[in-house]
Design a protein around this motif. Structure first.
Motif, PDB file in Angstrom:
ATOM      1  N   SER A   1     -10.544  -6.369   6.156  1.00  0.00           N
ATOM      2  CA  SER A   1      -9.223  -7.323   5.927  1.00  0.00           C
ATOM      3  C   SER A   1      -9.353  -8.159   4.533  1.00  0.00           C
ATOM      4  O   SER A   1     -10.853  -9.093   4.418  1.00  0.00           O
ATOM      5  CB  SER A   1      -8.953  -8.172   7.331  1.00  0.00           C
TER       6      SER A   1
ATOM      7  N   PRO B   1      -0.814   5.080   3.255  1.00  0.00           N
ATOM      8  CA  PRO B   1      -2.069   4.303   3.849  1.00  0.00           C
ATOM      9  C   PRO B   1      -2.814   5.481   3.558  1.00  0.00           C
ATOM     10  O   PRO B   1      -4.298   4.860   3.311  1.00  0.00           O
ATOM     11  CB  PRO B   1      -2.146   3.744   5.127  1.00  0.00           C
TER      12      PRO B   1
ATOM     13  N   SER C   1      -5.499 -11.146  -1.153  1.00  0.00           N
ATOM     14  CA  SER C   1      -5.336 -10.659  -2.346  1.00  0.00           C
ATOM     15  C   SER C   1      -4.225 -11.968  -3.178  1.00  0.00           C
ATOM     16  O   SER C   1      -4.673 -12.493  -4.467  1.00  0.00           O
ATOM     17  CB  SER C   1      -4.477  -9.853  -3.284  1.00  0.00           C
TER      18      SER C   1
ATOM     19  N   LEU D   1      -5.782   2.315   3.595  1.00  0.00           N
ATOM     20  CA  LEU D   1      -5.170   1.239   3.310  1.00  0.00           C
ATOM     21  C   LEU D   1      -3.951   0.306   3.526  1.00  0.00           C
ATOM     22  O   LEU D   1      -3.192   1.360   3.852  1.00  0.00           O
ATOM     23  CB  LEU D   1      -5.535   1.202   2.317  1.00  0.00           C
ATOM     24  N   TYR D   2      -3.506  -0.309   5.022  1.00  0.00           N
ATOM     25  CA  TYR D   2      -2.613  -1.424   4.775  1.00  0.00           C
ATOM     26  C   TYR D   2      -2.344  -2.275   4.496  1.00  0.00           C
ATOM     27  O   TYR D   2      -3.396  -3.486   4.051  1.00  0.00           O
ATOM     28  CB  TYR D   2      -2.570  -0.894   6.688  1.00  0.00           C
ATOM     29  N   GLY D   3      -1.458  -2.788   4.205  1.00  0.00           N
ATOM     30  CA  GLY D   3      -0.369  -4.308   4.065  1.00  0.00           C
ATOM     31  C   GLY D   3      -0.314  -4.563   2.142  1.00  0.00           C
ATOM     32  O   GLY D   3      -0.463  -3.635   1.483  1.00  0.00           O
TER      33      GLY D   3
ATOM     34  N   LYS E   1      -4.689  -7.287   2.833  1.00  0.00           N
ATOM     35  CA  LYS E   1      -4.828  -5.688   3.241  1.00  0.00           C
ATOM     36  C   LYS E   1      -6.308  -6.284   4.348  1.00  0.00           C
ATOM     37  O   LYS E   1      -6.931  -6.198   4.235  1.00  0.00           O
ATOM     38  CB  LYS E   1      -5.532  -5.214   1.502  1.00  0.00           C
ATOM     39  N   THR E   2      -5.646  -4.462   4.823  1.00  0.00           N
ATOM     40  CA  THR E   2      -6.972  -3.996   5.719  1.00  0.00           C
ATOM     41  C   THR E   2      -6.908  -2.714   5.627  1.00  0.00           C
ATOM     42  O   THR E   2      -5.740  -1.930   5.965  1.00  0.00           O
ATOM     43  CB  THR E   2      -6.315  -4.047   7.462  1.00  0.00           C
ATOM     44  N   GLU E   3      -8.292  -2.604   5.137  1.00  0.00           N
ATOM     45  CA  GLU E   3      -8.823  -0.366   5.186  1.00  0.00           C
ATOM     46  C   GLU E   3      -9.530  -0.357   6.037  1.00  0.00           C
ATOM     47  O   GLU E   3     -10.435  -1.410   6.684  1.00  0.00           O
ATOM     48  CB  GLU E   3      -9.651  -0.892   4.052  1.00  0.00           C
TER      49      GLU E   3
ATOM     50  N   ALA F   1       0.878  -1.423   0.074  1.00  0.00           N
ATOM     51  CA  ALA F   1      -0.114   0.020  -0.293  1.00  0.00           C
ATOM     52  C   ALA F   1       0.822   1.010  -0.096  1.00  0.00           C
ATOM     53  O   ALA F   1       0.288   2.438  -0.981  1.00  0.00           O
ATOM     54  CB  ALA F   1      -0.524  -0.034   1.841  1.00  0.00           C
TER      55      ALA F   1
END
Length: 195
Positions: A161, A114, A164, A130-132, A136-138, A111
């Protein structure tokens, strides 16, 4: 940075702003220099990352949310400023927080930065990040104005979460897990005290 100059100008024409807590006066009369003028509300070492306008306290007047960042320290959190319209053509910084918006590299390898956006709602606002990388975790952190207590309080702290990676999503159907945290703080934790 996303440009929302037309939105702000639809609310505010030939406006002067005064940050009463630090004596700064900003005249927003020159449309082409709006970002520069809003930047005068920021701390000395910061530049404007983003801003959004709307009625943050349900008084029918246009207010502004500013996000400041540093150009030299990518690992320092961003600072959020709430500028409230306090009278004809004047604003004051009523609250700040340096613990909500992560740093420019805090999102991880995938990301990167973030920060995604500010979202306004009636008497409230939220921040989406947005992280990861593959996982991913929004996050959406929202605050709502309480007119009796004359402040903004935490109203939502959501995390969505998902992965992908193809092996974690058979049939190409991405599984999203949504969680809420800090429910005990809803309506109690002030914007400026969020950590």
């Amino acid at each position: 940075m996303k440009t929302i100059l037309p939105l702000l100008l639809s609310f505010v024409f030939q406006l002067s702003a005064s940050a009463q807590n630090n004596g700064k006066v900003v005249h927003l009369q020159q449309k082409n220099k709006l970002k520069e003028q809003l930047s005068r509300f920021l701390d000395k070492d910061q530049v404007l990352l983003d801003f959004k306008t709307g009625d943050l306290n349900n008084d029918g007047k246009p207010d502004v949310i500013l996000i400041g960042t540093t150009e030299t320290d990518n690992e320092k959190n961003r600072k959020v400023y709430l500028l409230i319209c306090v009278g004809k053509d004047s604003f004051k910084v009523t609250a700040t927080n340096s613990n909500i918006i992560g740093c420019a590299v805090c999102g991880g390898a995938g990301a990167g930065d973030p920060y995604r956006k500010i979202v306004l709602s009636k008497g409230g606002f939220s921040f989406v990040q947005l992280y990861g990388a593959s996982d991913k975790t929004e996050t959406t952190i929202a605050f709502k104005y309480n007119p009796k207590r004359k402040s903004w309080f935490l109203s939502k702290n959501n995390m969505r979460s998902y992965s992908s990676r193809p092996e974690e999503n058979p049939g190409n159907e991405i599984k999203v897990v949504q969680t809420e945290s800090r429910k005990g703080d809803y309506g109690k934790l002030k914007f400026e005290d969020y950590r």
